[in-house]
Design a protein around this motif. Structure first.
Motif, PDB file in Angstrom:
ATOM      1  N   GLU A  82      -1.529  -3.449  17.064  1.00 39.71           N
ATOM      2  CA  GLU A  82      -2.093  -3.780  15.755  1.00 39.71           C
ATOM      3  C   GLU A  82      -1.274  -3.107  14.658  1.00 39.71           C
ATOM      4  OE1 GLU A  82      -6.146  -2.566  15.763  1.00 39.71           O
ATOM      5  OE2 GLU A  82      -6.742  -3.965  17.336  1.00 39.71           O
ATOM      6  N   LEU A  83      -0.912  -3.884  13.642  1.00 41.65           N
ATOM      7  CA  LEU A  83      -0.139  -3.361  12.521  1.00 41.65           C
ATOM      8  C   LEU A  83      -0.769  -3.846  11.227  1.00 41.65           C
ATOM      9  CD1 LEU A  83       2.342  -1.864  11.437  1.00 41.65           C
ATOM     10  CD2 LEU A  83       3.630  -3.995  11.653  1.00 41.65           C
ATOM     11  N   TYR A  84      -1.119  -2.901  10.336  1.00 44.16           N
ATOM     12  CA  TYR A  84      -1.774  -3.208   9.075  1.00 44.16           C
ATOM     13  C   TYR A  84      -0.841  -2.812   7.928  1.00 44.16           C
ATOM     14  CZ  TYR A  84      -5.876  -3.543  12.028  1.00 44.16           C
ATOM     15  OH  TYR A  84      -6.761  -3.893  13.015  1.00 44.16           O
ATOM     16  N   LEU A  85      -0.397  -3.793   7.172  1.00 44.34           N
ATOM     17  CA  LEU A  85       0.485  -3.570   6.023  1.00 44.34           C
ATOM     18  C   LEU A  85      -0.216  -3.947   4.725  1.00 44.34           C
ATOM     19  CD1 LEU A  85       3.769  -5.090   7.533  1.00 44.34           C
ATOM     20  CD2 LEU A  85       2.979  -2.723   7.616  1.00 44.34           C
ATOM     21  N   ASP A  86      -1.521  -3.947   4.704  1.00 43.67           N
ATOM     22  CA  ASP A  86      -2.310  -4.405   3.564  1.00 43.67           C
ATOM     23  C   ASP A  86      -1.986  -3.622   2.295  1.00 43.67           C
ATOM     24  OD1 ASP A  86      -3.582  -5.911   5.516  1.00 43.67           O
ATOM     25  OD2 ASP A  86      -5.138  -4.420   5.820  1.00 43.67           O
ATOM     26  N   GLY A  87      -1.952  -4.349   1.177  1.00 48.97           N
ATOM     27  CA  GLY A  87      -1.858  -3.722  -0.129  1.00 48.97           C
ATOM     28  C   GLY A  87      -0.507  -3.142  -0.470  1.00 48.97           C
ATOM     29  N   ASN A  88       0.524  -3.452   0.278  1.00 43.87           N
ATOM     30  CA  ASN A  88       1.865  -2.966  -0.034  1.00 43.87           C
ATOM     31  C   ASN A  88       2.649  -4.004  -0.835  1.00 43.87           C
ATOM     32  OD1 ASN A  88       2.295  -0.279   1.263  1.00 43.87           O
ATOM     33  ND2 ASN A  88       1.638  -1.403   3.088  1.00 43.87           N
ATOM     34  N   PRO A  89       3.607  -3.570  -1.677  1.00 47.58           N
ATOM     35  CA  PRO A  89       4.380  -4.514  -2.507  1.00 47.58           C
ATOM     36  C   PRO A  89       5.542  -5.149  -1.750  1.00 47.58           C
ATOM     37  CG  PRO A  89       5.006  -2.266  -3.050  1.00 47.58           C
ATOM     38  CD  PRO A  89       3.879  -2.156  -2.047  1.00 47.58           C
ATOM     39  N   ILE A  90       5.315  -5.586  -0.520  1.00 43.98           N
ATOM     40  CA  ILE A  90       6.362  -6.254   0.250  1.00 43.98           C
ATOM     41  C   ILE A  90       6.482  -7.704  -0.217  1.00 43.98           C
ATOM     42  CG2 ILE A  90       6.151  -4.773   2.279  1.00 43.98           C
ATOM     43  CD1 ILE A  90       4.368  -6.849   3.551  1.00 43.98           C
ATOM     44  N   ASP A  91       7.716  -8.243  -0.235  1.00 42.67           N
ATOM     45  CA  ASP A  91       7.911  -9.626  -0.655  1.00 42.67           C
ATOM     46  C   ASP A  91       8.129 -10.563   0.522  1.00 42.67           C
ATOM     47  OD1 ASP A  91      10.455  -8.960   0.117  1.00 42.67           O
ATOM     48  OD2 ASP A  91      11.282  -8.939  -1.910  1.00 42.67           O
TER      49      ASP A  91
ATOM     50  N   HIS B  86      -3.914  -8.733   0.644  1.00 37.39           N
ATOM     51  CA  HIS B  86      -3.767  -8.046  -0.640  1.00 37.39           C
ATOM     52  C   HIS B  86      -2.335  -7.600  -0.906  1.00 37.39           C
ATOM     53  CE1 HIS B  86      -8.047  -8.240  -0.576  1.00 37.39           C
ATOM     54  NE2 HIS B  86      -8.180  -7.341   0.372  1.00 37.39           N
ATOM     55  N   CYS B  87      -1.362  -8.219  -0.243  1.00 44.39           N
ATOM     56  CA  CYS B  87       0.051  -7.991  -0.573  1.00 44.39           C
ATOM     57  C   CYS B  87       0.422  -8.989  -1.663  1.00 44.39           C
ATOM     58  CB  CYS B  87       0.927  -8.151   0.659  1.00 44.39           C
ATOM     59  SG  CYS B  87       0.644  -6.905   1.933  1.00 44.39           S
ATOM     60  N   LYS B  88       0.299  -8.582  -2.916  1.00 40.68           N
ATOM     61  CA  LYS B  88       0.362  -9.507  -4.042  1.00 40.68           C
ATOM     62  C   LYS B  88       1.760 -10.026  -4.340  1.00 40.68           C
ATOM     63  CE  LYS B  88      -3.766  -7.543  -6.178  1.00 40.68           C
ATOM     64  NZ  LYS B  88      -4.356  -6.911  -7.383  1.00 40.68           N
ATOM     65  N   LYS B  89       2.783  -9.438  -3.721  1.00 48.79           N
ATOM     66  CA  LYS B  89       4.147  -9.901  -3.947  1.00 48.79           C
ATOM     67  C   LYS B  89       4.720 -10.649  -2.744  1.00 48.79           C
ATOM     68  CE  LYS B  89       5.333  -6.263  -7.277  1.00 48.79           C
ATOM     69  NZ  LYS B  89       6.307  -5.180  -7.622  1.00 48.79           N
ATOM     70  N   LEU B  90       3.899 -10.865  -1.738  1.00 48.59           N
ATOM     71  CA  LEU B  90       4.368 -11.491  -0.503  1.00 48.59           C
ATOM     72  C   LEU B  90       4.742 -12.950  -0.731  1.00 48.59           C
ATOM     73  CD1 LEU B  90       4.752 -10.987   2.556  1.00 48.59           C
ATOM     74  CD2 LEU B  90       2.421 -11.836   2.875  1.00 48.59           C
ATOM     75  N   LYS B  91       6.013 -13.297  -0.472  1.00 43.61           N
ATOM     76  CA  LYS B  91       6.505 -14.654  -0.695  1.00 43.61           C
ATOM     77  C   LYS B  91       6.719 -15.434   0.597  1.00 43.61           C
ATOM     78  CE  LYS B  91       8.906 -13.581  -5.040  1.00 43.61           C
ATOM     79  NZ  LYS B  91      10.226 -13.561  -5.736  1.00 43.61           N
ATOM     80  N   SER B  92       7.025 -14.748   1.679  1.00 45.24           N
ATOM     81  CA  SER B  92       7.315 -15.489   2.911  1.00 45.24           C
ATOM     82  C   SER B  92       6.960 -14.679   4.143  1.00 45.24           C
ATOM     83  CB  SER B  92       8.807 -15.862   2.969  1.00 45.24           C
ATOM     84  OG  SER B  92       9.613 -14.699   3.079  1.00 45.24           O
TER      85      SER B  92
END
Length: 879
Positions: A521-530, A549-555
């Motif tokens: 399990e890997l949780y990357l929630d709320g980070n500015p990753i694109d 909630h990764c608001k900059k996630l594009k792909s």
């Protein structure tokens, strides 16, 4: 505004929630209460505010429904066994349609003979209390052991809403047999387990359990075994009447009304001196004077929220304590240094306490929200500690290295301890730690040195608490903003890792994290990753990936094929592309939003949206789309993907577009006025095969009607093959730029094969629009291909046909009844199919909600040969 107030019991509650100033016009309020006169007496309804309300009396089940419910739990069938009809009728009549009474009664009578049933009826007749309570009490009295009855009463009085594991730890120390007790309660429907592992109990069941305790002494509460009523507990302590019969007592001073109890709220510690057998004690926000040596030595669970002293008294008997909760207290240190003033920079080595005590039984320690707590030390005095919780201790600076002595420790929560400068270097030496929560700590402050640690397992865990709820975990604070080196020091045995809210960009991650070979399990929630970090693809056993909630996630491109659960924000205003591995495992998709705003967007296997200017000519030609006026002007906006151009949607094997026009394309020769059209497919030769159907409808604006819930929010097309008894109901999103147009055309191409449509089939197509639009005209055109065309354009639609959940593929998750499918992309992210009122015209049978049979079923690409529709999922979906 829409407001729901459930289970209102007092006028004070209603007045506090509603006030007297009124709400915005058009607001709707639903109130449920057992006291119908409360509504007329509340302050809001005494004003001059005009209101329109309806009283609805909740009715019980009718006789037929009651019969079926009782049979379901007593016989695991809708019908009784032979010979039980008479006793069944008597019990149905006795329960008076109350669902809970029927369920509890049915479970208690399961697999019993008729004689036992008759004895049950005779026993109920002798009771003078309410019928429902009598049924519940009968289930309680049927417990064969005193242990199960005691367990039920403990939970009803103190542990509803509390984590199951914590409850079991505490009650096991109270000599309660948990192993068989909780399953017995679950089997009798007297207890249930919530989604976050919390204990749940129906209100009527809980009241019955407390009623049983109250029967021990109606007028003298100090003679009962358990006291949960705060008023009664206060009086017993104030009057010092507690004796050895008391096993548990709860008092929260915030729950008392001061005017009822006089000015003084202070209590004496000697009020507890005669409670020799007291094992559970809650004294929240209670100010006590006197020696704490008066506390009972048999205490197993002690909760003192808002404790007023700066340290835990040395004379407090703690040798038998299993759980200690000092949340929201004024203490400055635990356990070490409370005799010495803590100085910043002073090393905590476990030697600063003059009078050490061995707390050999303590397993759970909760110090959350202790805003003055600055140090945690002397863990060598806690050899049995299993859970350490110190959330939101905003002044906590350091944790003593003696924590390595807690060899039984498996849960650590230091979330939102924002001043925590460092974690002990040896924390990685703990062999049994499975869960570590470090939410909201500074990402660039502390460091964790865990070289040589190979057994630390950081897990995401929700709602693990004593009396305070915890939120999602994040491995924060102990991680630097650049993970490229840090990843090498992570324990190799990690099963679940959360890096949520850590301010980590995509570049922060290492390229390779294959060293975490067992991570699931890997949780990357709320980070500015694109984009999804490349290192995720190097995790060979990853099953759960969360990026909500990764608001900059594009792909998200090619997540590991081992995934069984994926959670991401489905908002294409930012996220533009999701592509899966062809050999992916079936997925359970979860979403945090679902918005379409008019931009190009693709979630492979679900929906592909692109401007018409970007669609290849050969694709349009294969669809049979020609002589479209707006297509002739495509070159004018060829580079304007962000403009309000016409968009091509593809989902479920259906291509569609909407554009502004006052008439349909001229090549639609078979037309009908209004929203429906019917026709029979002509026979085709082997060299001229049907490959699809074009359908077009012309929409105009009209005044909306009031009964809006009878209409869909988006255009809905229903195609029925009456001959083959097949139906596809497709709900399509609106193009944003078309919403306000007076006239528009909806053009769609449906890819069908021989399994779905062939010569001689009678077809009906109907368009259902939102309340403010009407269909003026519709038309249909069949699309054929010959062998020469098939060879020439073999791969034009190959990619589209390779999707799994399309017409001719696997549509079983969208099936309501045999041969009927509701095609709505929101259902990829839901746990079942909801039938709305506007569906009932086409699907009159079946329940309003149909749950999914499986959680993991989504597969983007089909294992069938690309370009061939149908025949791949024989016996499943549409075959």
């Amino acid at each position: 505004m829409f407001l729901v107030l459930d289970d209102i019991t007092t006028l004070d509650q209603l007045d506090a929630l509603l006030g007297s100033k009124g709400f915005h016009p058009g607001s709707k309020i639903i109130i449920t209460t057992k006291e119908r006169r409360l509504i007329e007496r509340c302050a809001l309804f005494k004003t001059d505010i005009k209101r329109k309300h309806t009283e609805l009396l909740l009715q019980g089940l009718n006789e037929t429904e009651s019969w079926e419910l009782l049979c379901l739990h007593a016989f695991k069938s809708n019908y009784p066994k032979t010979g039980y009809e008479g006793v069944l009728y008597k019990l149905v009549k006795y329960c008076q349609g109350h669902p809970l009474a029927l369920v509890v009664l049915g479970k208690s009578l399961y697999d019993r003979d008729v004689t036992y049933w008759e004895g049950c009826i005779e026993g109920l007749k002798k009771e003078t209390d309410s019928h429902v309570n009598n049924v519940l009490r009968m289930s309680f009295n049927s417990f064969p052991s005193k242990n199960d009855k005691d367990l039920f009463k403990y939970i009803a009085c103190f542990f509803v809403g509390i984590d199951r594991d914590l409850t079991e730890t505490i009650l096991k120390a109270c000599n309660i047999n948990i192993g068989s007790g909780i399953p017995n309660l679950l089997d009798r429907f007297l207890l249930s387990i919530g989604g976050k592992n919390e204990l749940k109990m129906h209100q009527l069941v809980q009241e019955m359990g407390r009623f049983e305790v109250r029967q021990e002494s109606l007028d003298k509460p100090w003679k009962r075994s358990l006291l949960w009523c705060h008023e009664e507990s206060f009086r017993v302590l104030k009057q010092k009447k507690g004796k050895g019969n008391l096993l548990g007592l709860a008092l929260d001073m915030r729950m008392l009304e001061k005017e009822k109890f006089g000015v003084s709220y202070e209590l004496k510690t000697n009020a507890l001196s005669n409670m020799d057998n007291l094992m559970l004690l809650q004294l929240n926000y209670v100010h006590m004077n006197g020696s704490y040596a008066n506390f009972p030595e048999e205490l197993r669970g002690l909760c003192m929220h808002g404790f007023h002293l700066k340290s835990i008294p040395l004379d407090l008997p703690m040798q038998n304590l299993v759980a200690l909760d000092m949340s929201y207290s004024n203490i400055e240190s635990f356990i070490g240094c409370h005799n010495n003033q803590f100085e910043k920079g002073k090393k905590l080595d476990g030697s600063c306490l003059k009078d050490k005590r061995l707390l050999g039984s303590l397993k759970i320690l909760n110090l959350s929200f202790c805003k003055k707590l600055r140090s945690l030390g002397d863990f060598d005095q806690l050899p049995a500690l299993e859970r350490l919780v110190a959330r939101n201790c905003i002044d906590l600076l350091e944790v003593c290295e003696s924590i390595e002595q807690c060899i039984e420790l498996f849960f650590i929560d230091l979330s939102y301890c924002m001043k925590l400068e460092k974690l002990p270097r040896n924390i990685g030496m703990l062999k049994n730690v499975k869960t570590m929560l470090l939410d909201g700590c500074s990402p660039c402050g502390s460091r964790i040195e865990n070289r040589g640690s190979d057994s630390l397992e950081l897990c995401k865990a929700d709602n693990i608490h004593i009396n305070t709820r915890t939120s999602s975990s994040a491995f924060v604070g102990a991680i630097p903003s650049d993970l490229k080196l840090f990843a090498n020091y992570l324990p190799r045995s990690l099963v679940s890792l959360s890096l949520a809210n850590s301010n980590l960009s995509t570049k922060s991650f290492a390229m390779d994290m294959s060293c975490l070979s067992v991570l699931k399990e890997l949780y990357l929630d709320g980070n500015p990753i694109d984009s999804m970090p490349s290192c995720v693809r190097t995790l060979p056993r990853l099953e759960m990936l969360s990026m909500k909630h990764c608001k900059k996630l594009k792909s998200i491109e090619h997540p590991p094929r081992t995934l069984s659960k994926l959670l991401f924000p489905v908002d294409e205003r930012v996220l533009r592309k999701v592509v899966f591995d062809p050999n992916m495992s079936p997925l359970d998709l979860l979403r945090s939003s679902m918005v379409y705003s008019g931009l190009s967007y693709e979630i492979e296997g679900i929906v592909k949206i692109q401007p018409m200017v970007g669609v290849e000519e050969k694709v349009l030609r294969s669809l049979g789309w020609s002589n479209l006026d707006f297509l002739n002007e495509r070159h004018l906006v060829a580079n304007s993907w962000e403009s309000e151009t016409q968009m091509m949607f593809y989902e479920f094997g259906i291509f569609s577009t909407m554009y502004e026009a006052e008439e349909m394309p001229s090549w639609f020769r078979h037309r009908s006025v209004g929203p429906s059209i019917s026709f029979t497919i002509p026979s085709s030769s082997p060299n001229n095969l049907l490959k699809g159907l074009n359908f077009c409808s012309l929409h105009t604006l009209k005044p909306p009607v009031e009964w809006w819930n009878c209409f869909p929010f988006t255009p809905m097309m229903t195609i029925s093959n009456i001959t083959k008894n097949r139906m596809w109901i497709y709900e399509r999103c609106f193009d944003r730029g078309i919403l306000s147009r007076d006239c528009c055309v909806l053009l769609s191409h449906w890819m069908f094969g021989m399994n779905e449509m062939e010569g001689g089939d009678h077809i009906t197509i109907t368009v259902t629009l939102p309340t403010y639009r009407v269909v003026k005209e519709c038309g249909v055109s069949l699309v054929y291909e010959d062998d020469g065309e098939k060879k020439e354009e073999e791969d034009v639609l190959g990619y589209y046909k390779s999707w799994n959940h399309i017409i001719g593929g696997d549509l079983s998750p969208f099936q309501t009844t045999t041969g009927q499918y509701i095609l709505d992309n929101r259902r990829f992210f839901s746990h079942g199919i909801h039938l709305s009122p506007y569906h009932r015209e086409f699907v009159p049978d079946g329940s309003c909600y149909q749950a999914k049979k499986e959680d993991c079923w989504f597969r983007a690409l089909s294992p069938r040969k690309p370009g061939i529709i149908g025949g791949a999922h024989e016996g499943k979906g549409e075959s």
